[in-house]
Motif scaffolding. Structure first.
Motif: not given
Length: 372
Positions: A351-361, A363-372
């Protein structure tokens, strides 16, 4: 003052090859800046005779162009006294005057004439008979295979642009340093070390330059993991946000190495040694003073208990998980270079970097898919 000329010579047999397969014969020439153009021509012809051993030696049989790093990057012809004077004026602007000179043999005008091909091959004294695809001695079967391969290749406008930029980079960063193992090296203006440029480096550089000139240009390589070992990378500025996350990680890893042993003792065991009233007083605050729950904004993007996935660069991560250019730009501007640093991002920092709510979501989905 003396001027050093770094010569890269291409014989006619090399010029018949595809552009990426050509190999130059490199040498150097050191002359006083006061010599006239005819003296330079004679010295250049002598080097051509020594290295290429042509049957017929004439200055007009070769196309000769020169460049000077960071002063004259566009190739200029060297065919007249005026061209030579222009070269000297620019070379003397350097502390150690030098110039890169590319010498290419003219291709024959009629490639279909076998007699002409034989004449040019003997003129360069090159024994590579496999390059003469139009020679009478070349088997018909091999010739037809090459023709079929050439007809099956379709060069797109994108490939033309990238290949042109690769050629510009090769001309710009041609290395003539004695003893250097690479034909092309990047040299940072503030660091004398040579960084060898292979085909993959040039391809990545040209692709980034073609995509966006702000990401890379003729003198600036892209921010890519293949260029992480550049001397200039050690002094690159790091954003405060990334510096804080890296400092926190270093504090964790630099802790004491001695083993830590924890004992979990039930509170009921201590309460049995206290009066009933005191135990009741102690039991209440113990529950009330428990650790406050972690809010959503204070959580890391990496889910609790998840393991790190494969190490990816920022561009690879955004491309693999279809993140938008806006997300990639914000991460790049804040100094995040790949999954090694992305895993330490806290949601509140997005949020400090100016991410919108949809962009935060996303990022969450991408990191979840990337992690094992």
């Amino acid at each position: 003052l003396r001027v050093t000329y770094y010569l890269a010579m291409f014989s006619e047999s090399q010029m018949r090859k595809p552009e990426k397969q050509r190999k130059s014969v490199n040498t150097f020439l050191s002359l006083s800046s006061d010599v006239d153009f005819d003296t330079l021509k004679a010295q250049v012809l002598q080097k051509i005779c020594e290295k290429l051993a042509p049957k017929t030696l004439a200055y007009e049989n070769y196309s000769i162009e020169w460049t000077i790093p960071r002063i004259q990057t566009a190739a200029m012809s060297l065919s007249s006294s005026a061209d030579y004077k222009f070269l000297i004026d620019h070379a003397l602007k350097q502390k150690n005057p030098s110039a890169n000179v590319v010498i290419t043999s003219h291709m024959c005008s009629k490639k279909g004439n076998p007699s002409d091909d034989g004449g040019h091959d003997s003129a360069d004294g090159d024994s590579e008979k496999s390059d003469g695809s139009d020679s009478d001695n070349q088997p018909v079967k091999k010739k037809s295979k090459k023709e079929k391969k050439a007809k099956g290749f379709v060069e797109t406008p994108l490939n033309k642009n990238i290949n042109a930029k690769i050629q510009n980079l090769q001309n710009r960063w041609m290395c003539s340093k004695p003893g250097c193992s690479s034909d092309h090296c990047f040299v940072h203006p503030e660091h004398p070390e040579h960084f060898p440029l292979g085909h993959e480096h040039l391809s990545v550089w040209a692709a980034a330059w073609n995509k966006d000139p702000t990401l890379a240009d003729l003198d600036t390589p892209p921010n890519h993991h293949k260029f992480n070992t550049l001397p200039s990378k050690n002094n690159a500025a790091v954003s405060p946000l990334l510096s804080r996350r890296l400092a926190e990680r270093n504090q964790v890893t630099s802790g004491p190495t001695s083993p830590v042993i924890n004992f979990n003792i039930p509170p009921e065991l201590f309460n049995s040694f206290r009066p009933a009233t005191q135990a009741a007083d102690v039991r209440g605050p113990t529950m009330d003073n428990a650790h406050p729950p972690v809010t959503q904004d204070q959580m890391l993007l990496l889910p609790p208990g998840a393991q790190h996935g494969a190490e990816l660069t920022l561009d690879e991560f955004c491309a693999k998980y279809t993140l938008s250019d806006g997300v990639r730009t914000k991460l790049h501007e804040n100094g995040y270079t790949g999954t090694e640093t992305i895993t330490f991002i806290v949601i509140s920092e997005l949020k400090e970097m100016g991410f919108k709510h949809g962009e935060i979501a996303a990022m969450k989905a991408a990191v979840k898919r990337w992690s094992k």
